[in-house]
Scaffold this motif. Structure first.
Motif, PDB file in Angstrom:
ATOM      1  N   THR A   1       0.856  -1.195   0.000  1.00 43.00           N
ATOM      2  CA  THR A   1       0.000   0.000   0.000  1.00 43.00           C
ATOM      3  C   THR A   1       0.892   1.245   0.000  1.00 43.00           C
ATOM      4  O   THR A   1       1.704   1.428   0.913  1.00 43.00           O
ATOM      5  CB  THR A   1      -0.976   0.006   1.217  1.00 43.00           C
ATOM      6  OG1 THR A   1      -0.245  -0.170   2.424  1.00 43.00           O
ATOM      7  CG2 THR A   1      -1.997  -1.091   1.112  1.00 43.00           C
ATOM      8  N   TRP A   2       0.745   2.056  -1.052  1.00 43.13           N
ATOM      9  CA  TRP A   2       1.555   3.273  -1.179  1.00 43.13           C
ATOM     10  C   TRP A   2       1.178   4.244  -0.068  1.00 43.13           C
ATOM     11  O   TRP A   2      -0.009   4.498   0.191  1.00 43.13           O
ATOM     12  CB  TRP A   2       1.328   3.914  -2.572  1.00 43.13           C
ATOM     13  CG  TRP A   2       1.690   5.373  -2.631  1.00 43.13           C
ATOM     14  CD1 TRP A   2       0.921   6.420  -2.224  1.00 43.13           C
ATOM     15  CD2 TRP A   2       2.914   5.949  -3.122  1.00 43.13           C
ATOM     16  NE1 TRP A   2       1.596   7.611  -2.425  1.00 43.13           N
ATOM     17  CE2 TRP A   2       2.814   7.347  -2.969  1.00 43.13           C
ATOM     18  CE3 TRP A   2       4.081   5.411  -3.674  1.00 43.13           C
ATOM     19  CZ2 TRP A   2       3.834   8.220  -3.350  1.00 43.13           C
ATOM     20  CZ3 TRP A   2       5.093   6.293  -4.055  1.00 43.13           C
ATOM     21  CH2 TRP A   2       4.959   7.672  -3.886  1.00 43.13           C
ATOM     22  N   ALA A   3       2.210   4.795   0.585  1.00 33.77           N
ATOM     23  CA  ALA A   3       1.986   5.787   1.638  1.00 33.77           C
ATOM     24  C   ALA A   3       2.312   7.163   1.065  1.00 33.77           C
ATOM     25  O   ALA A   3       3.455   7.398   0.720  1.00 33.77           O
ATOM     26  CB  ALA A   3       2.884   5.491   2.829  1.00 33.77           C
ATOM     27  N   GLN A   4       1.267   8.013   1.005  1.00 34.91           N
ATOM     28  CA  GLN A   4      -0.123   7.829   1.343  1.00 34.91           C
ATOM     29  C   GLN A   4      -0.990   8.175   0.126  1.00 34.91           C
ATOM     30  O   GLN A   4      -0.510   7.924  -0.972  1.00 34.91           O
ATOM     31  CB  GLN A   4      -0.433   8.686   2.551  1.00 34.91           C
ATOM     32  CG  GLN A   4       0.387   8.203   3.788  1.00 34.91           C
ATOM     33  CD  GLN A   4      -0.120   8.727   5.124  1.00 34.91           C
ATOM     34  OE1 GLN A   4      -1.177   9.321   5.219  1.00 34.91           O
ATOM     35  NE2 GLN A   4       0.665   8.513   6.186  1.00 34.91           N
ATOM     36  N   THR A   5      -2.120   8.878   0.281  1.00 35.13           N
ATOM     37  CA  THR A   5      -3.018   9.016  -0.872  1.00 35.13           C
ATOM     38  C   THR A   5      -3.333  10.474  -1.227  1.00 35.13           C
ATOM     39  O   THR A   5      -3.250  10.869  -2.385  1.00 35.13           O
ATOM     40  CB  THR A   5      -4.319   8.212  -0.606  1.00 35.13           C
ATOM     41  OG1 THR A   5      -3.940   6.861  -0.336  1.00 35.13           O
ATOM     42  CG2 THR A   5      -5.258   8.227  -1.801  1.00 35.13           C
ATOM     43  N   VAL A   6      -3.678  11.265  -0.200  1.00 33.13           N
ATOM     44  CA  VAL A   6      -4.027  12.668  -0.472  1.00 33.13           C
ATOM     45  C   VAL A   6      -3.196  13.598   0.431  1.00 33.13           C
ATOM     46  O   VAL A   6      -3.090  13.369   1.646  1.00 33.13           O
ATOM     47  CB  VAL A   6      -5.545  12.918  -0.248  1.00 33.13           C
ATOM     48  CG1 VAL A   6      -5.912  14.377  -0.495  1.00 33.13           C
ATOM     49  CG2 VAL A   6      -6.358  12.015  -1.181  1.00 33.13           C
ATOM     50  N   ASN A   7      -2.581  14.566  -0.170  1.00 28.26           N
ATOM     51  CA  ASN A   7      -1.799  15.642   0.473  1.00 28.26           C
ATOM     52  C   ASN A   7      -0.499  15.194   1.155  1.00 28.26           C
ATOM     53  O   ASN A   7       0.531  15.835   0.984  1.00 28.26           O
ATOM     54  CB  ASN A   7      -2.644  16.447   1.484  1.00 28.26           C
ATOM     55  CG  ASN A   7      -3.711  17.276   0.773  1.00 28.26           C
ATOM     56  OD1 ASN A   7      -3.499  17.723  -0.362  1.00 28.26           O
ATOM     57  ND2 ASN A   7      -4.844  17.452   1.392  1.00 28.26           N
ATOM     58  N   VAL A   8      -0.538  14.121   1.938  1.00 27.46           N
ATOM     59  CA  VAL A   8       0.669  13.684   2.650  1.00 27.46           C
ATOM     60  C   VAL A   8       1.356  12.599   1.830  1.00 27.46           C
ATOM     61  O   VAL A   8       0.768  11.538   1.588  1.00 27.46           O
ATOM     62  CB  VAL A   8       0.286  13.153   4.050  1.00 27.46           C
ATOM     63  CG1 VAL A   8       1.473  12.506   4.732  1.00 27.46           C
ATOM     64  CG2 VAL A   8      -0.275  14.297   4.896  1.00 27.46           C
ATOM     65  N   LEU A   9       2.591  12.869   1.365  1.00 27.90           N
ATOM     66  CA  LEU A   9       3.354  11.911   0.546  1.00 27.90           C
ATOM     67  C   LEU A   9       2.446  11.371  -0.564  1.00 27.90           C
ATOM     68  O   LEU A   9       2.354  10.156  -0.764  1.00 27.90           O
ATOM     69  CB  LEU A   9       3.830  10.729   1.414  1.00 27.90           C
ATOM     70  CG  LEU A   9       4.652  11.036   2.659  1.00 27.90           C
ATOM     71  CD1 LEU A   9       4.708   9.824   3.583  1.00 27.90           C
ATOM     72  CD2 LEU A   9       6.061  11.470   2.303  1.00 27.90           C
ATOM     73  N   ALA A  10       1.766  12.261  -1.274  1.00 33.03           N
ATOM     74  CA  ALA A  10       0.572  11.829  -1.998  1.00 33.03           C
ATOM     75  C   ALA A  10       0.560  12.058  -3.513  1.00 33.03           C
ATOM     76  O   ALA A  10       1.122  13.026  -4.005  1.00 33.03           O
ATOM     77  CB  ALA A  10      -0.624  12.566  -1.407  1.00 33.03           C
ATOM     78  N   PRO A  11      -0.148  11.168  -4.222  1.00 31.35           N
ATOM     79  CA  PRO A  11      -0.367  11.397  -5.649  1.00 31.35           C
ATOM     80  C   PRO A  11      -1.436  12.458  -5.936  1.00 31.35           C
ATOM     81  O   PRO A  11      -1.487  13.000  -7.038  1.00 31.35           O
ATOM     82  CB  PRO A  11      -0.825  10.032  -6.173  1.00 31.35           C
ATOM     83  CG  PRO A  11      -1.340   9.299  -4.975  1.00 31.35           C
ATOM     84  CD  PRO A  11      -0.609   9.842  -3.785  1.00 31.35           C
ATOM     85  N   VAL A  12      -2.316  12.724  -4.949  1.00 29.76           N
ATOM     86  CA  VAL A  12      -3.372  13.731  -5.156  1.00 29.76           C
ATOM     87  C   VAL A  12      -3.209  14.849  -4.121  1.00 29.76           C
ATOM     88  O   VAL A  12      -3.091  14.573  -2.934  1.00 29.76           O
ATOM     89  CB  VAL A  12      -4.784  13.096  -5.023  1.00 29.76           C
ATOM     90  CG1 VAL A  12      -5.875  14.149  -5.178  1.00 29.76           C
ATOM     91  CG2 VAL A  12      -4.978  11.971  -6.045  1.00 29.76           C
TER      92      VAL A  12
END
Ligand code: AHR
Length: 522
Positions: free
Chosen positions: A364-375
């Motif tokens: 599981t990629w850390a993370q998803t939104v705003n923090v270390l994020a792709p979005v």
């Protein structure tokens, strides 16, 4: 004769160009297959800064839906097609009490987020997480607090989520409006429990093992179909080995976290740090290889069954912490603006995981939104970062089976292999995909592809090449310009099992070979 030196001078740029075009060979054995677990393409969210509240969830925003989820963010996260979502941490789990995050929102307890700072209002809790998973079509994966929480609290959470009988916590879920159980199958027992700086108390593996047994027993007695992710450590082989030896009968996945932390901002450091991750991965694989595939002898007085399948790795946090760039914003400076070099790094990571798919049960990629994020989001909108491109592409194009792939390519000036490759094939065997990163930032690479045991339908077919590039390695997406990554596509007819492709410098490429009969279907 006299003309010769002038002619040479005139031709020199072309001679130079020819010298700079590198050659490579990619060899694939289409008969050497291992299954890729789709859970390799999972995501992680944590109560950390603006990762959940202010990112995924923003109940007072005009951009939010009735449940408080930011619609624009959800739409982008959906595109990532994650099959698995891990929550609520991370280190945050060490202070999290799940009962704070259920029931009417106005009555939920506000607490200081002792790990990451700020106040957690708990308006995004278990039910909101499950609802988000359902919207994404992702399996929920919950991690329990074994630092300041108790085994009984964890078992009660299982009952709240999965209970079907007339019991207190199952009834609490019904009271909250959820008649049907949430059926959460994947449960992590703690997070990075060896870490001394966290709020945990398990720095000793023996202590972790002793406590885990009790957590796990109580949780299994609530629901014996649960699958457990136990804490390993890729840097502490003794820890991992002890956990496997002593908890092997009940360990479904061994968690390791693989972050790339480059020593400086150069592309060379980034790629080297990712390539080096293969070493701990291989070490962990060799530990798993010593474990029995299933456990037959298990005392019936445990009152639940033992593990019946091989233990797999759960890389339940992975990604890039570019600490050296010093550019991170937000809490703990973890809101990074990823550039094109990071996207090439992510593609390299995903190739690595695909090549090791026989031992990886989830990632599981850390993370998803705003923090270390792709979005990334702000109160007015959101955008996809450069790293979004490879995260999405693998999910869109990788086949069901990884294929054995070897590369013969020169090293770059940075000392690592020019091409990084993995390949896969669909279940029906009619579409073969290569994901190739050209890590040479100057030279185009001309590569031959040779495929052994190519299935018969490929006798004739089509080769589709999708290349992603950017103006330079440090190109970034922003709120104003989300299009720094350029995509080009080209198709050609192919016959036979050999072909040549051209890969631009600093590019991420997807080569799709479609067999003739696929073409008719399309
Ligand atoms: O992803 C951010 C943090 O990194 C997690 O909370 C922790 O598990 C890891 O060290």
């Amino acid at each position: 004769m006299k003309l010769f030196p002038y002619l040479l001078l005139l031709l020199s740029p072309f001679i130079l160009f020819a010298q700079n075009k590198k050659q490579a060979v990619i060899k694939i054995d289409a008969a050497a297959k291992t299954e890729i677990n789709p859970f390799q393409y999972g995501q992680f969210i944590e109560h950390l800064g603006r990762a959940i509240t202010g990112g995924i969830y923003d109940e007072h925003s005009p951009l939010a839906d009735q449940e408080g989820f930011r619609k624009d963010v959800l739409e982008k996260v959906k595109e990532l097609r994650t099959p698995l979502l891990r929550y609520p941490g991370g280190t945050f789990t060490k202070i999290y009490h799940w009962e704070d995050g259920i029931g009417p929102k106005a009555a939920r307890k506000k607490r200081k987020n002792l790990i990451w700072g700020g106040v957690e209002d708990n308006h995004f809790g278990t039910a909101e997480f499950i609802s988000y998973c359902r919207k994404l079509n992702a399996e929920p994966f919950l991690v329990v607090n074994m630092a300041t929480g108790t085994p009984e609290e964890a078992a009660n959470w299982v009952e709240y989520c999965n209970g079907t009988e007339d019991t207190y916590y199952a009834n609490l879920r019904r009271r909250d409006g959820f008649k049907e159980p949430f059926n959460v199958k994947y449960w992590g027992i703690g997070n990075e429990e060896g870490a001394e700086t966290d709020a945990g108390r398990h720095q000793d593996p023996e202590l972790y093992i002793r406590d885990t047994w009790q957590f796990l027993k109580l949780m299994k007695l609530q629901d014996n179909s649960l699958k457990f992710i136990l804490v390993g450590n890729s840097e502490d082989i003794a820890w991992s080995s002890k956990v496997l030896q002593q908890l092997g009968p009940v360990c479904d996945f061994l968690s390791i976290h693989l972050y790339s932390i480059p020593k400086d901002t150069t592309f060379n450091s980034l790629i080297t740090s990712i390539d080096e991750i293969e070493k701990p991965l291989v070490k962990m694989e060799s530990l798993l290889a010593k474990m029995p595939a299933k456990v037959e002898q298990f005392n019936k007085w445990y009152r639940f069954p033992s593990r019946k399948e091989p233990i797999k790795l759960a890389i339940d946090e992975w990604g890039i912490w570019d600490l050296s760039s010093g550019k991170g914003k937000g809490d703990y400076q973890m809101e990074y603006q990823y550039n094109w070099s990071h996207a090439l790094g992510v593609a390299t990571f995903m190739n690595l995981f695909q090549r090791h798919s026989s031992s990886i049960g989830m990632a599981t990629w850390a993370q998803t939104v705003n923090v270390l994020a792709p979005v990334m989001s702000d109160p007015t909108g959101s955008y996809r970062q450069t790293v979004f491109t490879p995260l999405k592409a693998f999910r869109d194009y990788a086949g069901k089976y990884n294929l054995q792939t070897a590369v013969e390519s020169e090293n770059t000036a940075g000392g690592f292999k020019t091409l990084d490759v993995s390949s896969s094939i669909t279940e029906d065997g009619h579409q073969l995909t290569l994901t190739i990163v050209n890590r040479d930032v100057v030279n185009t690479v001309q590569s031959n592809i040779e495929i052994e045991h190519l299935p018969a339908p490929f006798k004739t077919g089509i080769l589709k090449k999708i290349s992603y590039t950017a103006a330079h390695l440090y190109a970034v997406n922003t709120f104003k310009n989300e299009h720094s990554v350029k995509k080009s596509e080209k198709s050609e007819k192919i016959t036979g099992n050999q072909m040549t492709i051209s890969l631009p410098p600093a590019s991420f490429n997807i080569i799709i070979l479609q067999a003739q009969d696929m073409l008719r279907k399309n």
